[in-house]
Design a protein around this motif. Structure first.
Motif, short mmCIF file in Angstrom:
data_model
loop_
_atom_site.label_atom_id
_atom_site.label_comp_id
_atom_site.label_asym_id
_atom_site.label_seq_id
_atom_site.Cartn_x
_atom_site.Cartn_y
_atom_site.Cartn_z
N HIS A 34 -50.55 -149.22 -19.13
CA HIS A 34 -51.45 -150.18 -19.77
C HIS A 34 -52.35 -150.84 -18.73
O HIS A 34 -53.57 -150.99 -18.94
CB HIS A 34 -50.64 -151.26 -20.51
CG HIS A 34 -49.81 -150.72 -21.64
ND1 HIS A 34 -48.51 -151.13 -21.85
CD2 HIS A 34 -50.09 -149.81 -22.59
CE1 HIS A 34 -48.02 -150.49 -22.91
NE2 HIS A 34 -48.96 -149.68 -23.37
N LEU A 35 -51.77 -151.26 -17.62
CA LEU A 35 -52.55 -151.92 -16.57
C LEU A 35 -53.63 -151.00 -16.02
O LEU A 35 -54.73 -151.46 -15.65
CB LEU A 35 -51.63 -152.38 -15.45
CG LEU A 35 -50.61 -153.48 -15.81
CD1 LEU A 35 -49.61 -153.67 -14.67
CD2 LEU A 35 -51.30 -154.79 -16.13
N ASP A 36 -53.35 -149.71 -15.97
CA ASP A 36 -54.31 -148.75 -15.42
C ASP A 36 -55.58 -148.65 -16.26
O ASP A 36 -56.61 -148.17 -15.79
CB ASP A 36 -53.68 -147.36 -15.30
CG ASP A 36 -52.60 -147.30 -14.22
OD1 ASP A 36 -52.59 -148.20 -13.35
OD2 ASP A 36 -51.77 -146.37 -14.25
N HIS A 37 -55.51 -149.08 -17.53
CA HIS A 37 -56.68 -149.03 -18.41
C HIS A 37 -57.66 -150.18 -18.15
O HIS A 37 -58.81 -150.13 -18.60
CB HIS A 37 -56.25 -149.10 -19.88
CG HIS A 37 -55.67 -147.82 -20.41
ND1 HIS A 37 -56.36 -146.63 -20.43
CD2 HIS A 37 -54.44 -147.56 -20.97
CE1 HIS A 37 -55.60 -145.69 -20.97
NE2 HIS A 37 -54.43 -146.23 -21.31
N LEU A 38 -57.22 -151.24 -17.46
CA LEU A 38 -58.02 -152.45 -17.36
C LEU A 38 -59.03 -152.37 -16.22
O LEU A 38 -58.75 -151.80 -15.16
CB LEU A 38 -57.10 -153.66 -17.13
CG LEU A 38 -55.97 -153.91 -18.13
CD1 LEU A 38 -55.28 -155.23 -17.80
CD2 LEU A 38 -56.49 -153.92 -19.56
N PRO A 39 -60.19 -152.99 -16.42
CA PRO A 39 -61.14 -153.11 -15.31
C PRO A 39 -60.66 -154.18 -14.33
O PRO A 39 -59.83 -155.02 -14.66
CB PRO A 39 -62.43 -153.55 -16.01
CG PRO A 39 -61.96 -154.30 -17.22
CD PRO A 39 -60.70 -153.59 -17.66
N ALA A 40 -61.16 -154.13 -13.12
CA ALA A 40 -60.79 -155.13 -12.12
C ALA A 40 -61.36 -156.49 -12.51
O ALA A 40 -62.51 -156.60 -12.95
CB ALA A 40 -61.33 -154.71 -10.76
N ILE A 41 -60.54 -157.53 -12.40
CA ILE A 41 -60.96 -158.89 -12.71
C ILE A 41 -60.57 -159.78 -11.54
O ILE A 41 -59.37 -159.91 -11.22
CB ILE A 41 -60.31 -159.39 -14.02
CG1 ILE A 41 -60.73 -158.50 -15.20
CG2 ILE A 41 -60.69 -160.84 -14.30
CD1 ILE A 41 -60.02 -158.80 -16.50
N SER A 42 -61.55 -160.36 -10.91
CA SER A 42 -61.33 -161.14 -9.69
C SER A 42 -60.41 -162.33 -9.95
O SER A 42 -60.57 -163.07 -10.92
CB SER A 42 -62.67 -161.63 -9.15
OG SER A 42 -62.49 -162.44 -8.01
N GLY A 43 -59.41 -162.51 -9.08
CA GLY A 43 -58.52 -163.66 -9.13
C GLY A 43 -57.38 -163.54 -10.13
O GLY A 43 -56.52 -164.43 -10.19
#
Length: 403
Positions: A34-43
């Motif tokens: 699931h985490l692999d689907h997410l875009p990078a989000i700062s902080g």
């Protein structure tokens, strides 16, 4: 706390509110896929769900009061993490953004009306429980535990006489690697299967005489026993008197083959039961019958019924199939019942019948006697042979009843 249901469609498959729940969160926890689907989000702090599972709940608790997002598969409240979270956190602190469940996706691919399909999950569950759902012509959707589940289910279908059943394996539904293949239970699955898969089963039986009826009074040959089993007609009456209502717990004391406990569990999937039997060989029969009927969650206790009662979960109904004449057995069972609880006991001996007569005198209820005749060959013709009559005492405990 937000709970976001992800399909294999990933980030692109989420709605605007679900995306906002992810991007606004300070802490995100979920399976690594699931985490692999997410875009990078700062902080943003992210963690894969730890093992044991309870550690993940504790991590969420540490972030309580801040913006947390829990990632789940599909619909979190259909065989998902939502139910687990709801046992720990009140509903007012949770906002759920469900996605399409594996059941919904499978039904959509096959054109099956979901309301007419039986849905089951094998995730961290005993596959044998699927046996209780088998019926000719029935359609089942099954959420697999892993890549071994399709072969496990195919073997189970063959063992139960459903080798001709059509089995569709649906892998990675909703994603770019989605694959749908068909086979029969008898043929099995010829190719390696993805860990994330579901099964669609169209039950077809090879021998139309083999399936067991779905009502109480199942034939004796459907059970493993040494002769210590009630006649189907008697069992049907006993079950009518026990009156399973769903979500209730039965004590089957002097269980013999465990047939009454099995029938009780088959009456409603939410029911529970404890079978108490003193003889080790009969205990083995009870466990075998529970497994082959798909009710392996039956609790089996080896020992004396009177001694065992003190440590058992309080019942909603009690059946005493053996040992009704034993000192204190009926009284102990009656004392354990709440108001509205039912007690049913049977006897074929004069001593047992006297105990039931005395119980009716003290506690009320109803006494009936069943006498049955069956035909058997008599020379070139048939004649009637009488079975031993059986006495049945049944009573419902009222709120005014004494202990």
């Amino acid at each position: 706390m937000s709970i976001v249901g992800l399909s294999e469609g990933g980030w692109a498959g989420l709605g605007e509110s679900a995306r906002a729940a992810v991007t606004d969160a300070e802490f995100v926890i979920g399976g690594q896929r699931h985490l692999d689907h997410l875009p990078a989000i700062s902080g943003q702090q992210r963690e894969a769900w730890p093992s044991p599972f309870s550690e993940g709940i504790e991590r969420i608790r540490q972030w309580q009061g801040r913006r947390v997002c829990v990632l789940a598969s599909g619909d979190p409240f259909w065989h998902g993490v939502g139910a687990t979270l709801a046992r720990t956190f009140p509903p007012e602190v949770m906002v759920c953004h469900p996605g399409p469940s594996a059941f919904s996706l499978a039904a959509a691919r096959l054109g099956w009306p979901l309301q007419s399909v039986h849905c089951h999950s094998l995730v961290a569950r005993d596959p044998d429980r699927l046996r209780a759902a088998l019926a000719p012509g029935r359609r089942l959707l099954v959420l697999s535990n892993d890549e071994q589940s399709p072969e496990t289910v195919c073997r189970l279908l063959v063992e139960n006489g459903y080798g001709a059943s059509r089995v569709t394996v649906l892998e990675a539904l909703g994603g770019p690697e989605e694959q749908v293949t068909g086979t029969t239970a008898g043929e099995g699955v010829a190719h390696p299967v993805a860990r994330l898969n579901s099964l669609a089963i169209e039950c077809e039986v090879a021998d139309p005489e083999r399936p067991v009826a779905r009502v109480p009074g199942r034939p004796g040959e459907a059970f493993v026993h040494d002769g210590q089993i009630s006649q189907p007609e008697v069992r049907a009456v006993v079950m009518a008197k026990l009156a399973p209502r769903g979500g209730e717990h039965l004590w089957d004391l002097g269980a013999g083959s465990g047939a009454v406990a099995v029938e009780w569990l088959l009456a409603d999937a939410a029911n529970h039961a404890t079978a108490v039997e003193q003889r080790p060989e009969r205990v083995a029969n009870v466990r075998a019958n529970a497994r082959c009927h798909g009710v392996g969650h039956l609790q089996v206790v080896e020992g004396d019924a009177l001694l065992a009662m003190a440590s058992l979960v309080r019942p909603d109904a009690v059946f005493i199939g053996g040992g009704a004449s034993g000192e204190g057995v009926i009284e102990g069972a009656w004392s354990a019942l709440p108001a509205g609880g039912r007690c049913v006991a049977t006897a074929v001996t004069t001593e047992g019948e006297m105990a039931l007569l005395a119980a009716q005198g003290r506690l009320g209820g109803q006494l009936i006697r069943l006498s049955m005749d069956h035909t058997e060959p008599l020379g070139r013709f048939n004649g009637w042979q009488s079975d031993r009559p059986i006495t049945i005492w049944s009573a419902t405990k009222s709120s005014q009843a004494g202990e």
